[in-house]
Design an enzyme around this catalytic site. Structure first.
Site, short mmCIF file in Angstrom:
data_model
loop_
_atom_site.label_atom_id
_atom_site.label_comp_id
_atom_site.label_asym_id
_atom_site.label_seq_id
_atom_site.Cartn_x
_atom_site.Cartn_y
_atom_site.Cartn_z
CD GLU A 77 -3.11 -1.03 0.30
OE1 GLU A 77 -3.16 0.00 -0.14
OE2 GLU A 77 -3.59 -2.06 0.27
NE ARG A 87 -16.87 -4.02 3.01
CZ ARG A 87 -17.32 -5.18 3.52
NH1 ARG A 87 -18.46 -5.68 3.30
NH2 ARG A 87 -16.47 -6.15 3.59
CB CYS A 140 -6.37 -2.90 6.66
SG CYS A 140 -6.48 -4.81 7.02
CG HIS A 164 -4.65 -4.97 1.83
ND1 HIS A 164 -5.01 -3.47 2.12
CD2 HIS A 164 -5.58 -5.45 3.11
CE1 HIS A 164 -5.64 -3.33 2.97
NE2 HIS A 164 -6.16 -4.33 3.76
N1 PCA Z 1 -8.42 -7.00 6.63
C1 PCA Z 1 -9.22 -5.91 6.88
C2 PCA Z 1 -9.07 -5.80 8.45
C3 PCA Z 1 -8.40 -6.89 8.69
C4 PCA Z 1 -7.91 -7.54 7.93
O1 PCA Z 1 -7.13 -8.54 7.47
C5 PCA Z 1 -9.02 -4.46 6.15
O2 PCA Z 1 -8.44 -4.80 4.95
O3 PCA Z 1 -9.10 -3.57 6.63
#
Ligand code: PCA
Length: 213
Positions: A77, A87, A140, A164
């Site tokens: 990111e 959400r 996240c 991610h």
């Molecule tokens: N993904 C979520 C929160 C925890 C995770 O593993 C996110 O992308 O915010």
């Protein structure tokens, strides 16, 4: 030896596993320089848990990770924003809407990982990768923003960022979803490439990683 802290998240949103935690656990089993810590998928407790982990382990590099179901690539990111807009409720049932991560903090922080070089290294390890320009507005992004704020204000010289990762095949099979997935071992390969690159590359490479949308 440089010390690396990697975090992954607890399962959330009805999932039984979170590939981010599975992958960072695997990396820490493979490497002495990497410590893995699981963060709760809760707005209230995730950042205090991250702070405790940084204070305890005193890393030179922090790579936080989370699941981004539906993505086909491992995505470093680029930018964290000072906004929470959930959400779905978190694992404690909280669903904050339109509040800042840090009141009076800057609107955004850029990662201090060399994301282009990381993407190139992940691809060289045989795993699909792309730069992402949004970490969303859920836990996240909160952890990513909170991490960058903490490093900027209290831990100068420590580099950090967020990656991610896609669903694992196990998750897709269990739910009957038609979503892309990547094996946890391959996600771990990608995260090792990120750590190695961030420790080695001080200045990011100048290649396009942009997106129109
Ligand atoms: N993904 C979520 C929160 C925890 C995770 O593993 C996110 O992308 O915010």
């Amino acid at each position: 030896m440089a010390r690396v802290l990697m975090t992954g998240f607890a399962p959330f949103g009805g999932e039984r596993v979170n590939p981010s935690w599975q992958a960072v656990s695997l990396v820490s089993a493979r490497r002495d320089d990497v410590t893995a810590v699981e963060l709760p998928c809760e707005f209230e407790t995730s950042l205090p848990a991250l702070r405790r982990a940084i204070e305890e382990h005193r890393p030179d590099l922090v790579v936080c990770t989370g699941q981004a179901g539906g993505r086909a690539e491992v995505t470093p990111e680029r930018v964290a924003i000072n906004l929470v807009d959930a959400r779905i409720p978190d694992n404690a049932g909280a669903q904050p809407v339109d509040i800042p991560v840090v009141p009076d903090g800057p609107a955004a922080y850029f990662t201090t990982l060399p994301v282009k070089a990381c993407v190139a290294a992940i691809r060289a390890a045989g795993v699909p990768a792309a730069v992402s320009h949004t970490a969303g507005t859920y836990v996240c992004n909160q952890v990513f923003y909170g991490l960058m704020h903490l490093l900027a204000t209290e831990f100068p010289g420590v580099r950090g960022g967020f990656v991610h990762v896609p669903f694992s095949p196990e998750q897709v099979a269990a739910s009957g979803k038609t979503a892309p997935s990547l094996g946890v071992d391959r996600i771990a390969d990608a995260l090792e490439a990120v750590a190695d690159t961030a420790l080695r590359v001080a200045e990011d490479v100048k290649v396009s990683g942009g997106a129109e949308h």
